[in-house]
Design a protein around this motif. Structure first.
Motif, short mmCIF file in Angstrom:
data_model
loop_
_atom_site.label_atom_id
_atom_site.label_comp_id
_atom_site.label_asym_id
_atom_site.label_seq_id
_atom_site.Cartn_x
_atom_site.Cartn_y
_atom_site.Cartn_z
N GLY A 360 -34.35 22.46 8.16
CA GLY A 360 -34.98 21.10 7.61
C GLY A 360 -35.99 20.57 8.77
N THR A 361 -36.70 19.26 8.34
CA THR A 361 -37.58 19.16 9.53
C THR A 361 -37.21 18.49 10.82
N ILE A 362 -38.08 18.37 11.55
CA ILE A 362 -37.85 17.64 12.96
C ILE A 362 -37.22 16.58 12.66
N ALA A 363 -37.79 15.86 11.82
CA ALA A 363 -37.49 14.42 11.46
C ALA A 363 -36.06 14.40 10.94
N ASP A 364 -35.65 15.28 9.98
CA ASP A 364 -34.15 15.33 9.45
C ASP A 364 -33.33 15.56 10.67
N ASN A 365 -33.85 16.59 11.63
CA ASN A 365 -32.86 16.92 12.83
C ASN A 365 -32.68 15.52 13.70
N LEU A 366 -33.54 14.78 13.84
CA LEU A 366 -33.54 13.67 14.76
C LEU A 366 -32.69 12.43 13.84
N ARG A 367 -32.88 12.31 12.65
CA ARG A 367 -32.06 11.31 11.76
C ARG A 367 -30.60 11.66 11.62
N ILE A 368 -30.06 12.72 11.93
CA ILE A 368 -28.66 13.19 11.81
C ILE A 368 -27.90 12.60 12.59
N ALA A 369 -28.77 12.26 13.97
CA ALA A 369 -27.94 11.19 14.89
C ALA A 369 -28.08 10.00 14.70
N ARG A 370 -29.16 9.50 14.04
CA ARG A 370 -29.41 8.12 13.59
C ARG A 370 -30.11 8.06 12.40
N PRO A 371 -29.44 7.93 11.18
CA PRO A 371 -30.09 7.93 10.10
C PRO A 371 -31.07 6.78 10.08
N GLU A 372 -30.80 5.67 10.31
CA GLU A 372 -31.63 4.60 10.34
C GLU A 372 -33.03 4.68 11.28
N ALA A 380 -40.51 7.97 20.25
CA ALA A 380 -40.12 7.58 21.62
C ALA A 380 -39.00 8.29 22.18
N ALA A 381 -37.84 9.02 21.41
CA ALA A 381 -36.94 10.25 21.77
C ALA A 381 -37.82 11.29 22.14
N LEU A 382 -38.77 11.52 21.42
CA LEU A 382 -39.35 12.75 21.75
C LEU A 382 -40.26 12.77 22.97
N GLU A 383 -40.55 11.41 23.28
CA GLU A 383 -41.44 11.38 24.45
C GLU A 383 -40.64 11.51 25.68
N ARG A 384 -39.16 10.86 25.55
CA ARG A 384 -38.34 10.92 26.50
C ARG A 384 -37.91 12.43 26.82
N ALA A 385 -37.67 13.31 25.92
CA ALA A 385 -37.51 14.65 26.13
C ALA A 385 -38.62 15.37 26.35
N ARG A 386 -39.71 14.74 26.47
CA ARG A 386 -40.81 15.37 26.98
C ARG A 386 -41.19 16.65 26.12
N LEU A 419 -32.29 17.46 22.91
CA LEU A 419 -32.13 16.40 24.11
C LEU A 419 -32.66 15.16 23.16
N ALA A 420 -33.77 15.16 22.66
CA ALA A 420 -34.17 13.99 21.83
C ALA A 420 -33.14 13.54 20.84
N ILE A 423 -30.66 11.62 22.67
CA ILE A 423 -31.17 10.39 23.35
C ILE A 423 -31.34 9.33 22.02
N ILE A 424 -31.64 9.78 20.99
CA ILE A 424 -31.84 9.01 19.82
C ILE A 424 -30.44 8.33 19.34
N SER A 425 -29.52 9.04 19.70
CA SER A 425 -28.12 8.73 19.09
C SER A 425 -27.64 7.56 19.73
N GLY A 426 -28.25 7.20 20.66
CA GLY A 426 -27.98 5.74 21.60
C GLY A 426 -26.66 5.94 22.35
N ARG A 427 -25.96 7.16 22.36
CA ARG A 427 -24.85 7.29 23.27
C ARG A 427 -25.47 7.72 24.71
N ARG A 428 -24.76 6.96 25.53
CA ARG A 428 -25.28 6.78 27.04
C ARG A 428 -24.26 8.04 28.00
N ILE A 429 -23.38 8.71 27.34
CA ILE A 429 -22.89 9.74 28.07
C ILE A 429 -23.14 11.20 27.53
#
Ligand code: ATP
Length: 498
Positions: A360-372, A380-386, A419-420, A423-429
């Protein structure tokens, strides 16, 4: 056909309009029952079965063979559905027709109807008898097909490794041999079916026709018209025999598939994963109390206790096979402790050793953790993951298509996208299992810098082999011989483990 035969009997007798009416009503009822039962929830039933299988996998953790599960969720589900929806309905309908016919014959001669009913009962008994004989062959064929699916899946998953090792040719030969075993198993099943069908068909046809002829000829109470009608109607008693062939093709393979699916679901429910317990009022981010765990009869961790404060970075080290990944999996709820307790303050996110990215796309892969997640959230998450700059330079940016396991980007980029996503999942552990073990030094530096940048609002627990990584940790825990040793500082670690 039933209509014309009954019509014939009635016309010959004269005044048989009642019979014709019954014939019309009952024939249409039979057709309606068949259509309704067959059509009912065809697709819904199949997706319900698939859903149960996938649900069982999601709730009980990793499986031994992905190929076998894929086979269950595709071919076996289809066969089980064909059995339950199409086949059972047809059997019910095909049994209805002879019963109706017997009812009509009963109006002319109760005795003949009863004798023919007795013969009809033999059909299911015969089917059961033959089922026992053929079920071993049928299970063998199912097993051979499952083995083939699993072998293909494993070969495809490890294609690049096999090519690198020069083993592709050998594996291809093995696949051909597995395919041949599957073909032979199917041929055995077909041969067995054909033989049984021939014997049953011929025997039953002969028995019904001769018995009816004998009964009709020896009865003095019947008119010529009734005798002809009964002879004609008796042909309809053979309707269930048409289903016998389908039984061995659809029924037996459906029953085999059903056995496989139920067996899998039973096994999974025993292995049902218990989600790690979450206590938002707990002070520690992670607390482990007197936990023991082992695989089969082998102990891996024995009576360990551990507390990790929110915002801490903890490195888990130890020689290979000591149980570092196991400890992380216990914290993530992927494994159930034999005894003791793991409690997290909130749910965790994981970054695995080998990248876990979907096609899938990079966006698809990130939205799995946070669909909205919006585009801005993703950047922002990709920036934090460098990894944001590298993705910006890709022609399709967030819409860059990834192949299986992140094919199309480098291992280091894949790991930082992973890692991004955490991070985007919002989980802090965040639980990281050797995130730098498969990446080059430049990527490792980026990952470690990203970890530093995460700040104190995240608790990081990382299994690692690399000393470079340990400098970024507040505490180091060594897993050794089933126990934990906490080195409070890196200096202590160097002092004892260099
Ligand atoms: N699914 C499993 N079934 C049976 N034994 C297992 C399983 N997973 C791990 N083990 C065994 O449990 C022990 C601990 O494994 P684990 O992967 O946790 O060690 P590790 O310290 O992370 O090793 P490494 O540094 O090599 O990754 C090892 O002896 C391993 O062989």
């Amino acid at each position: 056909m039933s209509l014309s035969i009954m019509g014939a009997g009635a016309v010959i007798d004269g005044g048989g309009s009642e019979l014709i009416l019954w014939g019309v009503i009952l024939t249409f009822t039979t057709i309606m029952i068949r259509t309704m039962v067959v059509a009912r929830g065809h697709i819904a039933e199949e997706s319900r079965i698939r859903h149960r299988i996938i649900d069982a996998v999601f709730t009980s953790g990793p499986v031994d063979s992905t190929g076998a599960v894929v086979s269950l969720a595709t071919e076996s589900s289809e066969k089980m559905m064909a059995l339950r929806v199409g086949f059972v309905g047809q059997v019910v309908a095909s049994l209805t027709a002879p019963l109706v016919v017997l009812g009509v014959i009963g109006t002319m001669s109760g005795r003949i109807a009863l004798i023919l009913l007795g013969m009809l009962v033999i059909v299911p008994l015969l089917i059961c008898g033959f089922r026992k004989i053929i079920s071993t062959v049928s299970s063998g064929s199912q097993d051979a097909r499952k083995a083939l699916a699993a072998a293909y899946m494993d070969a495809l998953k490890s294609l690049s490794t096999l090519q690198l090792l020069g083993a592709a040719g050998r594996i291809s030969d093995q696949l051909a041999a597995t395919g041949e075993r599957n073909r032979q198993a199917v041929m055995r099943l077909l041969k067995g079916n054909q033989l049984i069908l021939f014997v049953m068909d011929a025997a039953f046809y002969l028995a019904v026709v001769t018995t009816t002829a004998y009964l009709v000829l020896s009865s003095t109470a019947l008119t010529t018209g009734q005798a002809i009608a009964i002879m004609g109607l008796s042909i309809l008693l053979l309707e269930p025999m048409d289903q016998v062939g389908a039984f061995f093709y659809v029924g037996m393979s459906g029953l085999g598939a059903q056995r496989g699916i139920f067996g899998f679901l039973r096994g999974r429910s025993k292995a049902r994963r218990r989600d790690v317990s979450i206590d938002p009022h707990q002070e520690a981010a992670v607390s482990i109390t007197d936990l023991s765990f082992g695989y089969d009869d082998r102990d891996v961790l024995s009576h360990i206790s551990l507390t990790i404060a929110p915002g801490e970075r903890v490195g888990i080290i130890g020689r290979s096979g000591q149980g570092k990944s196991t400890l992380l999996a216990l914290m993530g709820g992927d494994l159930i402790p034999r005894s003791g307790q793991v409690t997290l303050r909130e749910a965790s996110a994981s970054v695995a050793q080998t990248t876990w990215l979907f096609t899938g796309t990079i966006a698809d892969n990130l939205r799995i953790a946070r669909p909205e997640a919006t585009e801005a959230d993703m950047w922002a998450a990709l920036e934090r993951a460098r990894v944001a700059d590298e993705i910006r330079r890709m022609p399709s940016g967030l819409d860059t298509q990834l192949g299986e396991q992140g094919l199309g980007i480098s291992g280091g980029q894949a790991q930082r996208i992973s890692l991004a996503r955490a991070i985007i999942s919002g989980r802090r552990i965040i639980l990281l299992d050797e995130p730098t073990s498969h990446v080059d030094l430049a990527s490792e530096r980026e990952i470690l810098a990203a970890i530093d940048d995460l700040g104190r609002d995240h608790t990081l627990i990382m299994v690692t082999h690399r000393t470079t990584t340990l400098r970024h940790m507040d505490h180091i825990i060594t897993v050794n011989n089933g126990t934990l040793t906490a080195d409070n500082t890196l200096a202590e670690h160097h002092g004892t483990h260099r």
